[in-house]
Design a protein around this motif. Structure first.
Motif, short mmCIF file in Angstrom:
data_model
loop_
_atom_site.label_atom_id
_atom_site.label_comp_id
_atom_site.label_asym_id
_atom_site.label_seq_id
_atom_site.Cartn_x
_atom_site.Cartn_y
_atom_site.Cartn_z
N HIS A 39 0.85 -1.01 -0.02
CA HIS A 39 0.08 -0.10 -0.19
C HIS A 39 0.77 1.24 -0.10
CE1 HIS A 39 -3.05 2.89 1.65
NE2 HIS A 39 -3.78 2.36 0.84
N GLY A 40 0.31 2.47 -0.78
CA GLY A 40 1.23 3.38 -1.02
C GLY A 40 1.12 4.42 0.40
N GLY A 41 0.23 4.12 1.11
CA GLY A 41 0.23 5.11 2.55
C GLY A 41 1.20 4.65 3.55
N SER A 42 1.65 3.24 3.45
CA SER A 42 2.67 2.70 4.17
C SER A 42 4.34 2.98 3.73
CB SER A 42 2.57 1.14 4.33
OG SER A 42 1.22 0.86 4.97
N ARG A 43 4.48 3.67 2.47
CA ARG A 43 5.82 3.96 2.31
C ARG A 43 6.85 4.60 3.27
NH1 ARG A 43 7.77 3.46 -1.87
NH2 ARG A 43 8.98 4.47 -3.58
N GLY A 44 6.59 5.41 4.15
CA GLY A 44 7.30 6.20 4.99
C GLY A 44 7.64 4.92 6.10
N MET A 45 6.40 4.26 6.64
CA MET A 45 6.78 3.14 7.40
C MET A 45 7.83 2.13 6.98
SD MET A 45 5.98 2.27 10.61
CE MET A 45 4.29 2.55 10.90
N ARG A 46 7.56 1.91 5.66
CA ARG A 46 8.36 0.69 5.30
C ARG A 46 9.81 1.46 5.10
NH1 ARG A 46 4.23 -0.11 1.48
NH2 ARG A 46 5.38 1.17 0.07
N ASP A 47 9.96 2.65 4.72
CA ASP A 47 11.31 3.11 4.62
C ASP A 47 12.06 3.16 5.87
OD1 ASP A 47 11.07 3.38 1.91
OD2 ASP A 47 10.57 5.80 2.12
#
Length: 185
Positions: A39-47
């Motif tokens: 999901h795109g909203g989780s990008r900051g969390m994945r980074d």
């Protein structure tokens, strides 16, 4: 006045275990990072997980870190503290730096204090029978009815002469001496 305070849990705000007196006890016990792998909203969390999570775990060995991937869900951080509080925070569409800052906030606080109804404003392990101190505790009661400014209560009559006043007096004496010399010639 509202009755919102009736629905808050009662408690005291104080440093648990006299934190900081003998040694510091970190209050964050467990942190759960919930995120979606696609999901795109989780990008900051994945980074954050890829770049900063290992450093966080090394710097905070007393904190248990759980990663919980979930499909098609917004990223969430759940922090659990020693006093039993759980703080839930959404990280939807936050950048890696914002996630880092919010996790640091969760690491340094002692739980959800904002959702607590305060029973007292002061707390101590050794309460005084005299009550809490205030700036008016030992003031003279005559001050309540006095017409101020009053020289009786003023602090200026007890203070020594200021340097400015001393210079002014010296200048006046010098000027008077010069006048005496001019008139005596």
């Amino acid at each position: 006045m509202s009755n919102k305070h009736l629905f808050l849990k009662p408690g005291f705000v104080r440093a648990p275990l006299q934190n900081g007196v003998g040694r510091y006890v970190q209050q964050l016990q467990r942190i759960v990072l919930k995120f979606c792998k696609t999901h795109g909203g989780s990008r900051g969390m994945r980074d954050y997980i890829e770049q900063d999570l290992v450093d966080f775990a090394k710097q905070n060995p007393g904190v248990v870190v759980y990663l919980k991937p979930r499909r098609h869900r917004s990223p969430v951080v759940v922090a659990e503290y020693l006093n039993g509080d759980r703080v839930w925070m959404s990280m939807h569409n936050k950048s890696q730096s914002e996630v880092t800052k919010w996790i640091e906030v969760l690491r340094t606080q002692q739980g959800d204090v904002s959702g607590t109804r305060l029973r007292k404003f002061q707390y101590t392990d050794h309460p005084s029978i005299q009550g809490p101190w205030s700036p008016f505790t030992f003031k003279n009661p005559e001050l309540n009815t006095a017409k101020l400014p009053d020289p009786k209560f003023g602090a200026n009559n007890r203070l020594p002469m200021s340097a400015t006043e001393q210079l002014r007096i010296m200048f006046e004496k010098q000027r008077l001496n010069e006048k005496d010399l001019k008139t005596g010639e």
